[in-house]
Design an enzyme around this catalytic site. Sequence first.
Site, PDB file in Angstrom:
ATOM      1  N   SER A 264       2.469  -1.049  -2.350  1.00 49.40           N
ATOM      2  CA  SER A 264       1.909   0.097  -1.639  1.00 49.40           C
ATOM      3  C   SER A 264       2.303   1.446  -2.209  1.00 49.40           C
ATOM      4  O   SER A 264       1.588   2.426  -2.017  1.00 49.40           O
ATOM      5  CB  SER A 264       2.304   0.041  -0.161  1.00 49.40           C
ATOM      6  OG  SER A 264       3.718   0.061  -0.014  1.00 49.40           O
TER       7      SER A 264
ATOM      8  N   ASP B 141       1.767 -10.661   0.947  1.00 53.80           N
ATOM      9  CA  ASP B 141       1.339  -9.533   1.770  1.00 53.80           C
ATOM     10  C   ASP B 141       0.264  -8.825   0.959  1.00 53.80           C
ATOM     11  O   ASP B 141       0.561  -8.146  -0.022  1.00 53.80           O
ATOM     12  CB  ASP B 141       2.532  -8.606   2.050  1.00 53.80           C
ATOM     13  CG  ASP B 141       2.146  -7.366   2.843  1.00 53.80           C
ATOM     14  OD1 ASP B 141       1.002  -6.895   2.709  1.00 53.80           O
ATOM     15  OD2 ASP B 141       3.005  -6.844   3.575  1.00 53.80           O
TER      16      ASP B 141
ATOM     17  N   HIS C  65      -2.988  -4.216   0.580  1.00 60.14           N
ATOM     18  CA  HIS C  65      -3.698  -3.240  -0.261  1.00 60.14           C
ATOM     19  C   HIS C  65      -4.608  -3.893  -1.295  1.00 60.14           C
ATOM     20  O   HIS C  65      -5.231  -3.184  -2.087  1.00 60.14           O
ATOM     21  CB  HIS C  65      -2.684  -2.327  -0.944  1.00 60.14           C
ATOM     22  CG  HIS C  65      -1.909  -1.485   0.017  1.00 60.14           C
ATOM     23  ND1 HIS C  65      -2.356  -0.268   0.484  1.00 60.14           N
ATOM     24  CD2 HIS C  65      -0.716  -1.702   0.627  1.00 60.14           C
ATOM     25  CE1 HIS C  65      -1.472   0.237   1.322  1.00 60.14           C
ATOM     26  NE2 HIS C  65      -0.471  -0.620   1.432  1.00 60.14           N
TER      27      HIS C  65
END
Length: 383
Positions: free
Chosen positions: A172, A197, A200
């Site tokens: 990020s 994760d 983005h």
Amino acid sequence: MPFNLSLAEREASGLRRRLPAIDRVTGRQLFSAGKCYLNFAGNDYLGLSQAPELINAAAAAAREFGVGAVASPLVVGHQSIHRQLESELADWLGLEAVLLFSSGFSANQALIKALLTKEHLLWQDKLNHASLQEAGMLSPARQLRFTHNDMAQLAAKLKPQSGLIVSEGVFSMDGDQGDWHGLTTLAEQSGNWLMIDDAHGLGVLGQQGRGTLSEQGIAADKVHITMGTFGKALGVSGAFIGGSRALIDYLHNHARSYVYSTHLPPPQAAAILAAVRVVQTADDKREQLQQRINQFRQGAALLPFTLLPSNTAIQPLLVGEKLGDEQSTMQIAARLRELGCWVGAIRPPTVPKGSARLRITLSAAHSKADITALLTALQQAIN
């Protein structure tokens, strides 16, 4: 009280944060104190927050379901619109099942705290998001962090069948991607679980916007747990955890922030569902975003800044005579606002000390003229 001392220390070091007075954000523009700025600080990578399809879906759901879910999902909050969203999301991403959360922070904390015990190890990339790092600290598992994308160091730290490896799809604050070929290989060899994760990467990378794994040619089932958010490329808010049906059933019973929180409002779920459908056919928006990224990088390479290696919508610039200097970063961000461009200034502890940067985020909603204006403002800001 200790918070007074903490605030004083941050004030003295130039690291105190204050809430900006934003009136409203309309995609590529934001308004503050009666002025209009080009917005290069948000995460609306495809410009979907203003898409009529999403707005109309939310409005229709509000009329049909009301504006609130009225209860936690395991009471009466989980309604037909939530089931439909989960079904289409899982089909799109090639997952057996998914679970909806109010935010990525909540999802990451719920997963790690519910899944790991004191008998487990947790391996995390040092640049993982704060939600993952804090979840690791709060978890009873022993957390071991490895240097960013350093597969050799991770391999040396791994123990067979001992826990969970976690990394990001797109980081990020740096905008680069995780090494998912290396991560999946190490997970398979060691017998440990693996989690991505992809906050983005979802929506902007890969076939049909399926994310980082698709971009890197990795099958979804090579990763045991997928987390994604709806507040970036999908333009809404909220998050999900995806994986096997057994995992999702376990979380239904053990993920406390899911069990004990009011469910997503139906209009929000409807807007997310509309975004999922739009994103799958949004190759034109992804191509336009890539054009803006290329335009910016070509222009920024000619400026006296250090442009970090990123081919995503997140474009970090290190500034100042001493690169990563917090004061210079804040001064240039303020000068850019005077010139009509709102850019995020990121300082420790969000990034490591000595690596403060302008975090410039681009969107398919930006025009060529918008990028030219930003590059001109960056040049003027240092003169």
